[in-house]
Design a protein around this motif. Structure first.
Motif, PDB file in Angstrom:
ATOM      1  N   TRP A  94       0.850  -1.176   0.000  1.00  0.00           N
ATOM      2  CA  TRP A  94       0.000   0.000   0.000  1.00  0.00           C
ATOM      3  C   TRP A  94       0.887   1.228   0.000  1.00  0.00           C
ATOM      4  CZ3 TRP A  94      -1.231   3.083   4.629  1.00  0.00           C
ATOM      5  CH2 TRP A  94      -0.419   2.776   5.705  1.00  0.00           C
ATOM      6  N   SER A  95       0.317   2.408   0.128  1.00  0.00           N
ATOM      7  CA  SER A  95       1.102   3.641   0.092  1.00  0.00           C
ATOM      8  C   SER A  95       2.231   3.598   1.116  1.00  0.00           C
ATOM      9  CB  SER A  95       0.204   4.851   0.366  1.00  0.00           C
ATOM     10  OG  SER A  95      -0.715   5.024  -0.671  1.00  0.00           O
ATOM     11  N   SER A  96       3.421   3.945   0.651  1.00  0.00           N
ATOM     12  CA  SER A  96       4.615   3.886   1.502  1.00  0.00           C
ATOM     13  C   SER A  96       5.600   4.962   1.090  1.00  0.00           C
ATOM     14  CB  SER A  96       5.295   2.518   1.375  1.00  0.00           C
ATOM     15  OG  SER A  96       4.433   1.491   1.772  1.00  0.00           O
ATOM     16  N   LEU A  97       6.474   5.319   2.026  1.00  0.00           N
ATOM     17  CA  LEU A  97       7.519   6.304   1.773  1.00  0.00           C
ATOM     18  C   LEU A  97       8.854   5.753   2.254  1.00  0.00           C
ATOM     19  CD1 LEU A  97       8.278   9.221   0.892  1.00  0.00           C
ATOM     20  CD2 LEU A  97       7.860   9.909   3.272  1.00  0.00           C
ATOM     21  N   TYR A  98       9.804   5.683   1.336  1.00  0.00           N
ATOM     22  CA  TYR A  98      11.160   5.250   1.659  1.00  0.00           C
ATOM     23  C   TYR A  98      12.135   6.348   1.288  1.00  0.00           C
ATOM     24  CZ  TYR A  98      10.038   0.377   2.631  1.00  0.00           C
ATOM     25  OH  TYR A  98       9.556  -0.769   3.201  1.00  0.00           O
ATOM     26  N   VAL A  99      13.136   6.554   2.134  1.00  0.00           N
ATOM     27  CA  VAL A  99      14.230   7.482   1.842  1.00  0.00           C
ATOM     28  C   VAL A  99      15.504   6.656   1.976  1.00  0.00           C
ATOM     29  CG1 VAL A  99      15.369   9.639   2.442  1.00  0.00           C
ATOM     30  CG2 VAL A  99      12.895   9.414   2.762  1.00  0.00           C
ATOM     31  N   ASN A 100      16.127   6.381   0.836  1.00  0.00           N
ATOM     32  CA  ASN A 100      17.249   5.443   0.799  1.00  0.00           C
ATOM     33  C   ASN A 100      18.544   6.107   0.382  1.00  0.00           C
ATOM     34  OD1 ASN A 100      15.293   3.496   1.343  1.00  0.00           O
ATOM     35  ND2 ASN A 100      14.910   3.186  -0.824  1.00  0.00           N
ATOM     36  N   ARG A 101      19.614   5.591   0.945  1.00  0.00           N
ATOM     37  CA  ARG A 101      20.952   6.079   0.599  1.00  0.00           C
ATOM     38  C   ARG A 101      21.642   5.004  -0.226  1.00  0.00           C
ATOM     39  NH1 ARG A 101      26.486   6.628   3.129  1.00  0.00           N
ATOM     40  NH2 ARG A 101      27.119   8.734   2.570  1.00  0.00           N
ATOM     41  N   TRP A 102      22.165   5.412  -1.360  1.00  0.00           N
ATOM     42  CA  TRP A 102      22.939   4.528  -2.227  1.00  0.00           C
ATOM     43  C   TRP A 102      24.380   4.999  -2.231  1.00  0.00           C
ATOM     44  CZ3 TRP A 102      21.469   0.231  -4.952  1.00  0.00           C
ATOM     45  CH2 TRP A 102      20.092  -0.029  -5.023  1.00  0.00           C
ATOM     46  N   GLN A 103      25.303   4.068  -1.998  1.00  0.00           N
ATOM     47  CA  GLN A 103      26.723   4.387  -2.093  1.00  0.00           C
ATOM     48  C   GLN A 103      27.473   3.124  -2.468  1.00  0.00           C
ATOM     49  OE1 GLN A 103      28.589   6.167   1.348  1.00  0.00           O
ATOM     50  NE2 GLN A 103      30.071   7.171   0.033  1.00  0.00           N
ATOM     51  N   ASN A 104      28.304   3.237  -3.487  1.00  0.00           N
ATOM     52  CA  ASN A 104      29.101   2.111  -3.977  1.00  0.00           C
ATOM     53  C   ASN A 104      28.235   0.897  -4.284  1.00  0.00           C
ATOM     54  OD1 ASN A 104      31.459   3.685  -3.613  1.00  0.00           O
ATOM     55  ND2 ASN A 104      31.560   3.074  -1.473  1.00  0.00           N
ATOM     56  N   GLY A 105      27.068   1.136  -4.868  1.00  0.00           N
ATOM     57  CA  GLY A 105      26.183   0.052  -5.271  1.00  0.00           C
ATOM     58  C   GLY A 105      25.399  -0.591  -4.141  1.00  0.00           C
ATOM     59  N   LYS A 106      25.520  -0.058  -2.945  1.00  0.00           N
ATOM     60  CA  LYS A 106      24.809  -0.620  -1.796  1.00  0.00           C
ATOM     61  C   LYS A 106      23.721   0.342  -1.334  1.00  0.00           C
ATOM     62  CE  LYS A 106      28.730  -3.317  -0.267  1.00  0.00           C
ATOM     63  NZ  LYS A 106      29.752  -3.506   0.745  1.00  0.00           N
ATOM     64  N   GLU A 107      22.574  -0.243  -1.022  1.00  0.00           N
ATOM     65  CA  GLU A 107      21.418   0.542  -0.603  1.00  0.00           C
ATOM     66  C   GLU A 107      21.171   0.372   0.896  1.00  0.00           C
ATOM     67  OE1 GLU A 107      16.792   0.885  -2.035  1.00  0.00           O
ATOM     68  OE2 GLU A 107      17.677  -1.104  -1.878  1.00  0.00           O
ATOM     69  N   VAL A 108      20.908   1.487   1.555  1.00  0.00           N
ATOM     70  CA  VAL A 108      20.465   1.468   2.948  1.00  0.00           C
ATOM     71  C   VAL A 108      19.060   2.054   2.944  1.00  0.00           C
ATOM     72  CG1 VAL A 108      20.860   2.301   5.284  1.00  0.00           C
ATOM     73  CG2 VAL A 108      22.813   1.716   3.825  1.00  0.00           C
ATOM     74  N   ARG A 109      18.083   1.226   3.288  1.00  0.00           N
ATOM     75  CA  ARG A 109      16.675   1.627   3.238  1.00  0.00           C
ATOM     76  C   ARG A 109      16.220   2.249   4.551  1.00  0.00           C
ATOM     77  NH1 ARG A 109      13.870  -3.559   0.174  1.00  0.00           N
ATOM     78  NH2 ARG A 109      15.089  -3.325  -1.747  1.00  0.00           N
ATOM     79  N   ASN A 110      15.388   3.269   4.425  1.00  0.00           N
ATOM     80  CA  ASN A 110      14.784   3.937   5.577  1.00  0.00           C
ATOM     81  C   ASN A 110      13.294   4.047   5.324  1.00  0.00           C
ATOM     82  OD1 ASN A 110      17.213   5.077   7.241  1.00  0.00           O
ATOM     83  ND2 ASN A 110      17.702   5.433   5.089  1.00  0.00           N
ATOM     84  N   ASP A 111      12.521   3.236   6.004  1.00  0.00           N
ATOM     85  CA  ASP A 111      11.070   3.239   5.849  1.00  0.00           C
ATOM     86  C   ASP A 111      10.506   4.378   6.694  1.00  0.00           C
ATOM     87  OD1 ASP A 111       8.348   2.789   5.716  1.00  0.00           O
ATOM     88  OD2 ASP A 111       8.480   0.656   6.192  1.00  0.00           O
TER      89      ASP A 111
END
Length: 140
Positions: A94-111
């Protein structure tokens, strides 16, 4: 006297080396921040507020970073085939908001879904401020 000159030269060499290392660290920070707003075809007023204000914060407060590619905003309709694939990767239903950091091909997800739905419509200044702070933190 020779000792003072040698010590001065060694100090200068060390400072140059530290300065070069600092420049390398700054240049190697190629992090990007991606703001993902997931939604379906039908949206409630709160869902609309989350999307509207997220996009506003990204485009207004991070215009230079958007232009350089350091910050991206993506609106994903999960009812489309492409949106459904991305939603599956994030386990979004359903509706969601993620703010993610990408560095050197790696993702860190923040829900940030809960934060968004608690604040976007009823406490818009807090939502905008919190989202801006999160993006700023992830850019560092």
């Amino acid at each position: 006297m020779k000792r003072v000159i040698i010590m001065s030269l060694l100090g200068l060499i060390c400072l140059t080396a530290v300065n070069a290392q600092t420049k390398k660290v700054v240049k190697s920070n190629n992090a990007t921040v991606e703001v993902l707003y997931f939604h379906s075809k039908q949206r409630c007023p709160t869902c609309i507020a989350v999307g509207t204000y997220s996009k506003e914060v990204v485009n207004k407060d991070f215009a230079a970073q958007v232009k350089s590619g350091a910050v991206k905003f993506k609106e994903i309709d999960i009812s489309t085939p492409q949106g459904e694939k991305l939603a599956d990767r994030y386990h979004v239903t359903w509706s969601s908001l993620y703010v993610n950091r990408w560095q050197n091909g790696k993702e860190v997800r923040n829900d940030m879904t809960t934060f968004g739905f608690e604040n976007a419509r009823t406490n818009t200044p807090a939502f905008k401020s919190g989202l801006k702070n999160k993006i700023s933190k992830l850019l560092k």
